[in-house]
Design a protein around this motif. Structure first.
Motif, mmCIF file in Angstrom:
data_model
loop_
_atom_site.group_PDB
_atom_site.id
_atom_site.type_symbol
_atom_site.label_atom_id
_atom_site.label_comp_id
_atom_site.label_asym_id
_atom_site.label_seq_id
_atom_site.Cartn_x
_atom_site.Cartn_y
_atom_site.Cartn_z
ATOM 1 N N LEU A 145 0.835 -1.202 0.000
ATOM 2 C CA LEU A 145 0.000 0.000 0.000
ATOM 3 C C LEU A 145 0.870 1.251 0.000
ATOM 4 C CD1 LEU A 145 -3.122 0.572 0.163
ATOM 5 C CD2 LEU A 145 -2.734 1.099 2.564
ATOM 6 N N ALA A 146 1.969 1.237 0.771
ATOM 7 C CA ALA A 146 2.880 2.383 0.815
ATOM 8 C C ALA A 146 3.516 2.627 -0.548
ATOM 9 C CB ALA A 146 3.962 2.150 1.869
ATOM 10 N N SER A 147 3.890 1.565 -1.229
ATOM 11 C CA SER A 147 4.527 1.698 -2.537
ATOM 12 C C SER A 147 3.587 2.329 -3.557
ATOM 13 C CB SER A 147 4.985 0.328 -3.036
ATOM 14 O OG SER A 147 5.604 0.427 -4.292
ATOM 15 N N GLY A 148 2.259 2.149 -3.349
ATOM 16 C CA GLY A 148 1.289 2.682 -4.301
ATOM 17 C C GLY A 148 0.522 3.887 -3.814
ATOM 18 N N ALA A 149 0.991 4.535 -2.737
ATOM 19 C CA ALA A 149 0.273 5.687 -2.164
ATOM 20 C C ALA A 149 0.542 6.931 -3.009
ATOM 21 C CB ALA A 149 0.689 5.908 -0.715
ATOM 22 N N PHE A 150 -0.162 7.025 -4.119
ATOM 23 C CA PHE A 150 0.052 8.128 -5.052
ATOM 24 C C PHE A 150 -0.258 9.465 -4.375
ATOM 25 C CE2 PHE A 150 -0.956 10.947 -8.595
ATOM 26 C CZ PHE A 150 0.081 10.663 -9.466
ATOM 27 N N PRO A 151 0.649 10.447 -4.461
ATOM 28 C CA PRO A 151 0.477 11.724 -3.751
ATOM 29 C C PRO A 151 -0.842 12.403 -4.097
ATOM 30 C CG PRO A 151 2.683 11.562 -4.692
ATOM 31 C CD PRO A 151 1.913 10.398 -5.227
ATOM 32 N N SER A 152 -1.520 12.880 -3.062
ATOM 33 C CA SER A 152 -2.799 13.598 -3.105
ATOM 34 C C SER A 152 -3.989 12.684 -3.371
ATOM 35 C CB SER A 152 -2.791 14.736 -4.141
ATOM 36 O OG SER A 152 -2.896 14.240 -5.451
ATOM 37 N N LEU A 153 -3.753 11.526 -4.015
ATOM 38 C CA LEU A 153 -4.849 10.584 -4.212
ATOM 39 C C LEU A 153 -5.016 9.706 -2.975
ATOM 40 C CD1 LEU A 153 -7.024 9.266 -5.936
ATOM 41 C CD2 LEU A 153 -5.247 7.832 -6.977
ATOM 42 N N TYR A 154 -3.893 9.182 -2.445
ATOM 43 C CA TYR A 154 -3.936 8.325 -1.266
ATOM 44 C C TYR A 154 -3.143 8.952 -0.117
ATOM 45 C CZ TYR A 154 -5.562 4.724 -4.515
ATOM 46 O OH TYR A 154 -6.267 4.026 -5.457
ATOM 47 N N THR A 155 -3.587 8.669 1.091
ATOM 48 C CA THR A 155 -2.911 9.156 2.288
ATOM 49 C C THR A 155 -1.554 8.475 2.433
ATOM 50 O OG1 THR A 155 -5.037 9.480 3.382
ATOM 51 C CG2 THR A 155 -3.100 9.376 4.794
ATOM 52 N N PRO A 156 -0.492 9.202 2.808
ATOM 53 C CA PRO A 156 0.808 8.567 3.063
ATOM 54 C C PRO A 156 0.697 7.479 4.126
ATOM 55 C CG PRO A 156 1.037 10.949 2.968
ATOM 56 C CD PRO A 156 -0.426 10.668 2.946
ATOM 57 N N VAL A 157 1.560 6.483 4.027
ATOM 58 C CA VAL A 157 1.557 5.344 4.953
ATOM 59 C C VAL A 157 2.776 5.451 5.862
ATOM 60 C CG1 VAL A 157 1.646 2.831 5.140
ATOM 61 C CG2 VAL A 157 0.356 3.905 3.271
ATOM 62 N N GLU A 158 2.564 5.312 7.162
ATOM 63 C CA GLU A 158 3.669 5.408 8.124
ATOM 64 C C GLU A 158 4.199 4.018 8.449
ATOM 65 O OE1 GLU A 158 4.623 7.087 12.622
ATOM 66 O OE2 GLU A 158 2.862 7.822 11.541
ATOM 67 N N ILE A 159 5.489 3.807 8.181
ATOM 68 C CA ILE A 159 6.172 2.556 8.491
ATOM 69 C C ILE A 159 7.511 2.883 9.129
ATOM 70 C CG2 ILE A 159 7.176 0.432 7.573
ATOM 71 C CD1 ILE A 159 5.187 0.493 5.318
ATOM 72 N N ASP A 160 7.754 2.343 10.315
ATOM 73 C CA ASP A 160 9.025 2.566 11.028
ATOM 74 C C ASP A 160 9.350 4.052 11.136
ATOM 75 O OD1 ASP A 160 9.338 -0.185 11.267
ATOM 76 O OD2 ASP A 160 10.462 -0.346 9.400
ATOM 77 N N ALA A 161 8.344 4.828 11.526
ATOM 78 C CA ALA A 161 8.476 6.267 11.758
ATOM 79 C C ALA A 161 8.749 7.060 10.480
ATOM 80 C CB ALA A 161 9.570 6.553 12.786
ATOM 81 N N LYS A 162 8.660 6.413 9.332
ATOM 82 C CA LYS A 162 8.819 7.112 8.059
ATOM 83 C C LYS A 162 7.454 7.274 7.396
ATOM 84 C CE LYS A 162 13.517 5.485 7.083
ATOM 85 N NZ LYS A 162 14.376 4.711 6.143
ATOM 86 N N LEU A 163 7.239 8.434 6.812
ATOM 87 C CA LEU A 163 5.995 8.713 6.105
ATOM 88 C C LEU A 163 6.241 8.437 4.628
ATOM 89 C CD1 LEU A 163 3.273 9.677 7.171
ATOM 90 C CD2 LEU A 163 3.871 11.984 6.436
ATOM 91 N N LEU A 164 5.571 7.404 4.100
ATOM 92 C CA LEU A 164 5.900 6.901 2.772
ATOM 93 C C LEU A 164 4.784 7.170 1.769
ATOM 94 C CD1 LEU A 164 7.425 3.429 3.755
ATOM 95 C CD2 LEU A 164 8.590 5.634 3.509
ATOM 96 N N ILE A 165 5.205 7.495 0.545
ATOM 97 C CA ILE A 165 4.280 7.667 -0.567
ATOM 98 C C ILE A 165 4.774 6.826 -1.739
ATOM 99 C CG2 ILE A 165 3.512 9.965 0.122
ATOM 100 C CD1 ILE A 165 5.441 11.134 -1.945
ATOM 101 N N ASP A 166 4.099 6.944 -2.848
ATOM 102 C CA ASP A 166 4.362 6.166 -4.054
ATOM 103 C C ASP A 166 5.851 6.149 -4.406
ATOM 104 O OD1 ASP A 166 4.495 5.303 -6.823
ATOM 105 O OD2 ASP A 166 2.343 5.658 -6.898
ATOM 106 N N GLY A 167 6.389 4.931 -4.577
ATOM 107 C CA GLY A 167 7.797 4.796 -4.931
ATOM 108 C C GLY A 167 8.128 5.320 -6.306
ATOM 109 N N GLY A 168 7.098 5.482 -7.157
ATOM 110 C CA GLY A 168 7.336 5.982 -8.497
ATOM 111 C C GLY A 168 7.858 7.392 -8.545
#
Length: 736
Positions: free
Chosen positions: A187-210
């Motif tokens: 889900l974090a890898s596909g959290a496209f900015p503004s479309l999906y909410t960022p995902v928090e993993i290990d204190a990091k706020l993650l968005i789309d890897g693309g």
């Protein structure tokens, strides 16, 4: 003997060389899947061709949609199974945080059905939403599909080793994810900015890897891979004339960092596959079958190279018996919360302990939690219990925004025009509480204040204060049809004020029925200015009224229901009064309605509503009787719509009414409907057998409705054969 030994040594050597040669024949094959939203469904087509040719994949690296397809494939699904999965997925729900109306509490339903705009409001500054969707539909779906590997936290130990890429929104650096919660990581890898909410993993706020690495070829090469097959479904840099919408702009911005490095990555790819999907966008999930076919066609263009990698490997289907439909939950563990207690959480999620829970039921509970908007993040995973069953580990992050400004607009023929401004404050005084104040400006100034302490599994407490007022010219119909009042004018001016204050307790029965009881103070003023000198039509009194109510509402849409049932019942006893007319005697009012909706032939819906009301005890003053007529306004307990008659032109202390509606959704959110209602009305009607006669009043309506962001826009043309008059009703916006 010596010669025999040498022969054996030579034979073993030849056998060793042959085995080594065979091992060299099948190099390690890595698969790189780029991101591209709906275009990523082409990956499934490529995987189908690879499977047909017997190519065994040794490692998968994916970004965004590539991570979703790659992660599922790595967990054991075949390409054919993935094709079936995505054909059954709700395409709209993938993109927006669709929450079924049935998953919302009565407070949340009302919240979504009267406000057109909702904005965060902290420190006297208006904010904006972080994203369009939290991606909870996707997260629930991934948890269900990946339940068979729910205990595997090391992605290299999946049936096919796997990694995915996300972006640290703070540092802007790529984050390679190879372990942890697999659904959350995907889900974090596909959290496209503004479309999906960022995902928090290990204190990091993650968005789309693309954003930084949409084609992780280097990461796969480092895993000792000999041959890399790369499937590229990302867009190239668009020219100005090809940028036509919001998603085109977002994709252009998000991919800036990828354009410069792609030439080198393409050169480093041994088998580069680029499906022809330029005519599709990142959100055209409804064109999934066509996109998958494009993937098949692109892979077949590389068949000579692909066949060289064939090892006659046949990937087995993931066995149906390990695809979990339900799980035995030993216990639910929740992280400590500051503002919401466990009773509140379990009241939404459901209380699971040593119980087999289906994924549909779990998804419903998580959706209920999401519907509250009280949590900015909802994550869950499973751990092996010491005894039989899983531990469900629920990690909730409370929303930091607790105050909202909301707005709405409406016009109807009773309240006229109105602009609604709302301020909602959560965590005001106690845990689990919410306070909401509506202030309505327009032809009739009104307000509605609600305060609720929602205790979930236990009884909840609330208070309400509401002011309703309007001035309306009531047009009476012919006396021989409806003997409303005995006077000459056919039009009289009604001045109505209702000021009600309630304190109450409520609870849910079987998570469906809302049961409430409380006490109400009501001040009511009613004056028919040009009516004859009849005290029955004048009131200016305070009342004290205990009441009991039951509600059930599973409609999927308040205004255009296509399925579900609705039941509401309220019993009010007017025990005390300041008695303006000096003739008060205690009386009770009973009002109930039951309805259902069902859809036929996909777009044609039928709904039925039965409504009954009557008075027990002394004769109430006229303002406490039931008024019927008109359409398009929010009903009060005793002022209700009725096709074929003008607003409030029918009244009596008892009635029985039925309404039938056929609604046809002929294009997206456009509706055409035909309705009929019938009623029997009269004072003390149920004390005789007259109420079982044929209905005395009837009305019919043809209507058009359009669902918009500000609410429904409707026009109704109605007619009654009794009065032989036509009425046209307009209603704009959510009803309040």
């Amino acid at each position: 003997m010596h010669r025999l030994c040498w022969i054996l040594v030579v034979l073993f050597g030849l056998l060793f060389l042959k085995t080594s040669a065979q091992e060299k024949v099948r190099p390690k094959v890595g698969l790189v899947l780029s991101g591209g939203g709906a275009k990523g469904l082409a990956h499934i087509g490529v995987l189908k061709v690879l499977e047909e040719q017997g190519v065994k994949i040794d490692y998968i690296g994916g970004t965004s949609m590539g991570a979703i397809i790659g992660g599922l494939y790595a967990s054991g699904y075949t390409a054919t199974q993935l094709d079936s999965i995505f054909k059954s997925v709700d395409a709209d729900a993938l993109l927006q945080d669709y929450i079924p109306r049935n998953s919302k509490s009565f407070y949340e339903k009302r919240n979504d059905e009267i406000y057109a705009i909702q904005l965060p409001f902290n420190n006297f500054k208006i904010g904006s939403p972080v994203s369009i969707s939290r991606g909870m539909y996707n997260y629930n779906l991934l948890n269900e599909l990946l339940a068979h590997v729910r205990f595997e936290n090391n992605f290299s130990k999946l049936p096919i080793p796997f990694l995915c890429v996300a972006t640290d929104v703070v540092s802007g650096e790529a984050v390679i994810i190879e372990s942890g919660n697999l659904p959350q990581s995907i889900l974090a890898s596909g959290a496209f900015p503004s479309l999906y909410t960022p995902v928090e993993i290990d204190a990091k706020l993650l968005i789309d890897g693309g954003v930084v690495n949409n084609y992780p070829i280097e990461e796969i090469r480092k895993k000792g891979i000999d041959i890399i097959i790369g499937v590229d479904v990302q867009d190239g840099k668009k020219e100005r004339e090809n940028i036509k919408g919001m998603f085109d702009i977002l994709m252009q911005i998000a991919n800036y960092g990828m354009y410069d490095g792609m030439e080198e990555k393409v050169k480093a790819t041994d088998i580069y596959i680029k499906p022809d999907i330029a005519n599709y966008s990142v959100i055209t999930f409804d064109k999934g079958s066509e996109i998958i076919q494009k993937g098949i066609e692109a892979a077949k263009e590389k068949l000579p190279q692909i066949k060289q990698l064939s090892s006659n490997y046949k990937k087995p289907n993931l066995p149906q018996d390990i695809i979990n439909d339900e799980l035995l939950i030993n216990q639910v563990k929740i992280n400590p919360l500051k503002y919401y207690n466990k009773d509140y959480v379990f009241g939404k999620l459901g209380y699971f302990e040593k119980e087999c829970v289906s994924f549909d039921r779990l998804k419903e509970g998580v959706t209920n939690l999401n519907a509250t908007q009280n949590f900015s993040s909802i994550n869950y995973h499973f751990e092996k219990g010491d005894d039989e069953g899983d531990f469900l580990i629920l990690n909730l992050k409370e929303a930091t925004v607790n105050r909202y400004l909301k707005f709405g607009l409406h016009f109807d023929h009773l309240y006229k025009s109105g602009a609604l401004v709302n301020i909602t404050q959560k965590k005001l005084l106690f845990k689990n509480d919410v306070a909401s104040l509506d202030f309505i400006l327009g032809d009739n100034i009104r307000y509605n204040f609600n305060y609720l302490i929602d205790n979930g599994l236990r009884w909840s407490f609330g208070a309400q204060s509401k002011l309703t007022k309007f001035k309306h010219n009531i047009r009476s119909v012919s006396h021989d049809i409806v003997p409303i009042i005995d006077y000459t004018p056919t039009v009289y001016n009604a001045d109505f004020i209702d000021f009600s204050n309630r304190i109450y307790i409520q609870n849910y029965y079987k998570n469906r029925f809302l049961i409430g009881l409380g006490i109400e103070h009501k001040y009511q003023r009613f004056d028919a200015n040009n009516a004859p000198m009849n005290k029955a039509w004048i009131d200016n009194s305070h009342y004290l009224t205990p009441y009991f109510t039951i509600l059930l509402d599973t409609y999927d849409n308040k205004y255009f229901p296509t399925k579900g049932v609705r039941f509401s019942s309220e019993i009010k006893h007017f025990a005390l009064s300041s008695d303006y007319n000096e003739n008060f005697e205690p009386f009770s009012i009973v009002n109930a309605e039951i309805g259902f909706a069902k859809t036929f032939f996909n777009r044609l819906s039928f709904s039925f509503l039965g409504d009954i009301g009557f008075t027990v005890g002394s004769e109430p003053s006229s303002n406490h009787k039931f008024f019927h007529g008109g359409y398009g306004f929010e009903s009060l307990s005793n002022i209700k719509p009725f096709y074929g008659y003008n607003v409030m032109s029918l009244n009596a202390d008892s009635y029985l009414k039925t309404t039938f509606t056929l609604d046809y959704r002929f294009y997206k959110k456009h509706h055409f409907n035909i309705s009929a209602n019938f009623a029997q009305m009269g004072d003390s009607m149920f004390e005789t057998a007259n109420w079982i006669d044929l209905p005395r009043y009837s009305g019919y309506a043809l209507g058009y409705g359009l669902q918009t962001v500000i609410g429904p826009i409707e026009i109704k043309q109605s007619y009654s054969p009794e009065v032989k008059k036509h009425f046209t009703w307009f209603a704009v916006g959510f009803w309040f």
